[in-house]
Scaffold this motif. Structure first.
Motif, PDB file in Angstrom:
ATOM      1  N   PRO A 220       0.825  -1.232   0.000  1.00  0.00           N
ATOM      2  CA  PRO A 220       0.000   0.000   0.000  1.00  0.00           C
ATOM      3  C   PRO A 220       0.848   1.266   0.000  1.00  0.00           C
ATOM      4  O   PRO A 220       0.505   2.249  -0.673  1.00  0.00           O
ATOM      5  CB  PRO A 220      -0.808  -0.123   1.299  1.00  0.00           C
ATOM      6  N   LEU A 221       1.962   1.251   0.738  1.00  0.00           N
ATOM      7  CA  LEU A 221       2.842   2.415   0.791  1.00  0.00           C
ATOM      8  C   LEU A 221       3.458   2.701  -0.565  1.00  0.00           C
ATOM      9  O   LEU A 221       3.496   3.850  -1.034  1.00  0.00           O
ATOM     10  CB  LEU A 221       3.933   2.179   1.838  1.00  0.00           C
ATOM     11  N   LEU A 222       3.924   1.653  -1.218  1.00  0.00           N
ATOM     12  CA  LEU A 222       4.557   1.821  -2.526  1.00  0.00           C
ATOM     13  C   LEU A 222       3.552   2.293  -3.569  1.00  0.00           C
ATOM     14  O   LEU A 222       3.871   3.150  -4.408  1.00  0.00           O
ATOM     15  CB  LEU A 222       5.189   0.497  -2.965  1.00  0.00           C
ATOM     16  N   ILE A 223       2.341   1.751  -3.530  1.00  0.00           N
ATOM     17  CA  ILE A 223       1.326   2.163  -4.497  1.00  0.00           C
ATOM     18  C   ILE A 223       0.971   3.636  -4.287  1.00  0.00           C
ATOM     19  O   ILE A 223       0.851   4.411  -5.248  1.00  0.00           O
ATOM     20  CB  ILE A 223       0.067   1.280  -4.370  1.00  0.00           C
ATOM     21  N   GLY A 224       0.812   4.046  -3.025  1.00  0.00           N
ATOM     22  CA  GLY A 224       0.482   5.442  -2.730  1.00  0.00           C
ATOM     23  C   GLY A 224       1.557   6.398  -3.212  1.00  0.00           C
ATOM     24  O   GLY A 224       1.251   7.405  -3.880  1.00  0.00           O
ATOM     25  N   ILE A 225       2.823   6.105  -2.901  1.00  0.00           N
ATOM     26  CA  ILE A 225       3.925   6.974  -3.332  1.00  0.00           C
ATOM     27  C   ILE A 225       4.028   7.006  -4.851  1.00  0.00           C
ATOM     28  O   ILE A 225       4.263   8.058  -5.454  1.00  0.00           O
ATOM     29  CB  ILE A 225       5.248   6.497  -2.712  1.00  0.00           C
ATOM     30  N   SER A 226       3.823   5.865  -5.481  1.00  0.00           N
ATOM     31  CA  SER A 226       3.920   5.795  -6.935  1.00  0.00           C
ATOM     32  C   SER A 226       2.848   6.634  -7.613  1.00  0.00           C
ATOM     33  O   SER A 226       3.117   7.335  -8.596  1.00  0.00           O
ATOM     34  CB  SER A 226       3.811   4.336  -7.398  1.00  0.00           C
ATOM     35  N   LEU A 227       1.621   6.598  -7.095  1.00  0.00           N
ATOM     36  CA  LEU A 227       0.542   7.390  -7.680  1.00  0.00           C
ATOM     37  C   LEU A 227       0.809   8.886  -7.516  1.00  0.00           C
ATOM     38  O   LEU A 227       0.572   9.673  -8.446  1.00  0.00           O
ATOM     39  CB  LEU A 227      -0.793   7.007  -7.038  1.00  0.00           C
ATOM     40  N   VAL A 228       1.302   9.277  -6.338  1.00  0.00           N
ATOM     41  CA  VAL A 228       1.640  10.685  -6.119  1.00  0.00           C
ATOM     42  C   VAL A 228       2.740  11.126  -7.088  1.00  0.00           C
ATOM     43  O   VAL A 228       2.688  12.207  -7.680  1.00  0.00           O
ATOM     44  CB  VAL A 228       2.081  10.913  -4.661  1.00  0.00           C
ATOM     45  N   THR A 229       3.735  10.259  -7.268  1.00  0.00           N
ATOM     46  CA  THR A 229       4.837  10.583  -8.177  1.00  0.00           C
ATOM     47  C   THR A 229       4.353  10.747  -9.606  1.00  0.00           C
ATOM     48  O   THR A 229       4.751  11.679 -10.316  1.00  0.00           O
ATOM     49  CB  THR A 229       5.910   9.488  -8.117  1.00  0.00           C
ATOM     50  N   LEU A 230       3.485   9.848 -10.050  1.00  0.00           N
ATOM     51  CA  LEU A 230       2.957   9.949 -11.412  1.00  0.00           C
ATOM     52  C   LEU A 230       2.167  11.245 -11.590  1.00  0.00           C
ATOM     53  O   LEU A 230       2.258  11.903 -12.634  1.00  0.00           O
ATOM     54  CB  LEU A 230       2.071   8.738 -11.711  1.00  0.00           C
ATOM     55  N   GLY A 231       1.382  11.614 -10.562  1.00  0.00           N
ATOM     56  CA  GLY A 231       0.632  12.860 -10.636  1.00  0.00           C
ATOM     57  C   GLY A 231       1.548  14.065 -10.726  1.00  0.00           C
ATOM     58  O   GLY A 231       1.324  14.973 -11.542  1.00  0.00           O
ATOM     59  N   LEU A 232       2.592  14.089  -9.893  1.00  0.00           N
ATOM     60  CA  LEU A 232       3.543  15.202  -9.927  1.00  0.00           C
ATOM     61  C   LEU A 232       4.279  15.263 -11.254  1.00  0.00           C
ATOM     62  O   LEU A 232       4.540  16.354 -11.788  1.00  0.00           O
ATOM     63  CB  LEU A 232       4.551  15.058  -8.780  1.00  0.00           C
ATOM     64  N   LEU A 233       4.629  14.089 -11.782  1.00  0.00           N
ATOM     65  CA  LEU A 233       5.318  14.059 -13.078  1.00  0.00           C
ATOM     66  C   LEU A 233       4.437  14.658 -14.165  1.00  0.00           C
ATOM     67  O   LEU A 233       4.909  15.430 -15.009  1.00  0.00           O
ATOM     68  CB  LEU A 233       5.689  12.621 -13.429  1.00  0.00           C
ATOM     69  N   LEU A 234       3.160  14.328 -14.143  1.00  0.00           N
ATOM     70  CA  LEU A 234       2.237  14.879 -15.140  1.00  0.00           C
ATOM     71  C   LEU A 234       2.142  16.388 -15.000  1.00  0.00           C
ATOM     72  O   LEU A 234       2.178  17.129 -15.995  1.00  0.00           O
ATOM     73  CB  LEU A 234       0.854  14.236 -14.972  1.00  0.00           C
ATOM     74  N   VAL A 235       2.029  16.873 -13.748  1.00  0.00           N
ATOM     75  CA  VAL A 235       1.920  18.313 -13.512  1.00  0.00           C
ATOM     76  C   VAL A 235       3.165  19.043 -14.001  1.00  0.00           C
ATOM     77  O   VAL A 235       3.096  20.059 -14.704  1.00  0.00           O
ATOM     78  CB  VAL A 235       1.675  18.592 -12.017  1.00  0.00           C
ATOM     79  N   VAL A 236       4.350  18.532 -13.620  1.00  0.00           N
ATOM     80  CA  VAL A 236       5.604  19.192 -13.987  1.00  0.00           C
ATOM     81  C   VAL A 236       5.808  19.167 -15.501  1.00  0.00           C
ATOM     82  O   VAL A 236       6.294  20.136 -16.087  1.00  0.00           O
ATOM     83  CB  VAL A 236       6.791  18.521 -13.263  1.00  0.00           C
ATOM     84  N   THR A 237       5.436  18.057 -16.141  1.00  0.00           N
ATOM     85  CA  THR A 237       5.606  17.959 -17.591  1.00  0.00           C
ATOM     86  C   THR A 237       4.727  18.968 -18.323  1.00  0.00           C
ATOM     87  O   THR A 237       5.134  19.552 -19.341  1.00  0.00           O
ATOM     88  CB  THR A 237       5.262  16.540 -18.069  1.00  0.00           C
ATOM     89  N   LEU A 238       3.523  19.198 -17.806  1.00  0.00           N
ATOM     90  CA  LEU A 238       2.598  20.112 -18.462  1.00  0.00           C
ATOM     91  C   LEU A 238       2.862  21.571 -18.116  1.00  0.00           C
ATOM     92  O   LEU A 238       2.357  22.468 -18.798  1.00  0.00           O
ATOM     93  CB  LEU A 238       1.148  19.754 -18.081  1.00  0.00           C
ATOM     94  N   MET A 239       3.630  21.820 -17.055  1.00  0.00           N
ATOM     95  CA  MET A 239       3.944  23.205 -16.686  1.00  0.00           C
ATOM     96  C   MET A 239       4.809  23.853 -17.762  1.00  0.00           C
ATOM     97  O   MET A 239       5.656  23.188 -18.362  1.00  0.00           O
ATOM     98  CB  MET A 239       4.697  23.246 -15.347  1.00  0.00           C
ATOM     99  N   PRO A 240       4.614  25.151 -18.010  1.00  0.00           N
ATOM    100  CA  PRO A 240       5.486  25.836 -18.978  1.00  0.00           C
ATOM    101  C   PRO A 240       6.917  25.891 -18.469  1.00  0.00           C
ATOM    102  O   PRO A 240       7.156  25.978 -17.259  1.00  0.00           O
ATOM    103  CB  PRO A 240       4.877  27.242 -19.074  1.00  0.00           C
TER     104      PRO A 240
END
Length: 281
Positions: A220-240
């Motif tokens: 559960p810990l790994l899945i939670g951290i992984s989902l947060v990381t994927l979300g942050l990666l998407l945000v940073v990639t889309l940021m100008p």
């Protein structure tokens, strides 16, 4: 000695652990690239975020996903929860220290090598702390030569990763660097794991192991951290990017000056294929 299986779930776990290492490294490199164009407290915040991505996801998550595939047939395996958490903190803190040292030293070889040494030793410490968190009715032994090789890989990988954080720009180059970092981190992990051997305790001598099973604590810990990381990666990639932000600010300032009559309005001209690079007449 008991047989140790590092791939008890087949290729799924190694592939997943490599993928998370690449994703964490990619996010960390993108965050570090933001730090390069900022100063003061803003730079420190970007570097802390990069340390969380590289140390937390790229290294720690990768390690414990890979540990799900680790088994000794017929032997229960549990993990000491506090020590596992300490290993995560070590990974993040030591990567943060390395990023700060590298950022302060710039691209000079000696400061970069020193930062790589500190970070590599910290990554190795995180790995063996994570191994020390294992609770099982067996004595664990490590082959010194292989352990030394894993530490050397960690130092080289950390130095290369810090160099990437200082130099790499653009999504394609950053992705390529993250793929290389993933190979290095996984190579260090499995080299260290192959140094391990286990001698089971005599039947009936196993005491209460304590700790938590991997699937109930780690997963559960790994899945939670992984989902947060994927979300942050998407945000940073889309940021100008910083260049896009600066260009937009310059354009808005130019429009405001024209409206105020400071400079005469001119129709912007896009460069053509026939421009020689000199002033347009």
């Amino acid at each position: 000695m008991s047989h140790i299986d590092h791939f008890s779930h087949g290729a799924v776990i190694p592939v997943l652990s490599y993928a998370m290492s690449v994703i964490g490294s990619l996010l960390g490199l993108l965050l570090a690239s933001r730090a390069r164009v900022t100063e003061g407290a803003a730079r420190v915040r970007w570097l802390i975020a990069a340390a969380l991505a590289i140390g937390g996801t790229g290294i720690w998550v990768m390690h414990f996903i890979a540990m799900i595939g680790f088994s000794v047939p017929g032997t229960p395996i549990r993990y000491d929860v506090p020590l596992t958490i300490v290993s995560a903190l070590v990974a993040v803190v030591i990567v943060g220290v390395g990023l700060l040292l590298a950022a302060r030293g710039g691209e000079r070889p000696l400061p970069l090598a020193g930062a790589g040494l500190v970070t590599g030793l910290g990554v190795a410490a995180m790995h063996y702390l994570g191994m020390a968190a294992i609770r099982m009715p067996a004595d664990l032994h490590y082959a010194p030569v292989t352990v030394t090789a894993s530490v050397a890989i960690a130092v080289v990988a950390a130095t290369a990763a810090l160099w990437f954080t200082l130099r790499v720009e653009g999504l394609v180059a950053t992705t390529a660097a993250a793929l290389i970092m993933g190979v290095a981190v996984c190579g260090m992990h499995y080299t260290g794991m192959f140094s391990l051997s286990a001698t089971p305790w005599p039947s009936g001598t196993a005491e209460s192991l304590g700790g938590a099973p991997a699937l109930s604590f780690l997963l559960p810990l790994l899945i939670g951290i992984s989902l947060v990381t994927l979300g942050l990666l998407l945000v940073v990639t889309l940021m100008p990017s910083q260049r896009e932000i600066e260009n937009e600010a310059a354009l808005l300032a130019s429009i405001e000056r024209r409206r105020a009559g400071i400079v005469p309005a001119e129709t912007p001209r896009s460069p053509s294929l026939f421009d020689s690079g000199g002033p347009v007449r």
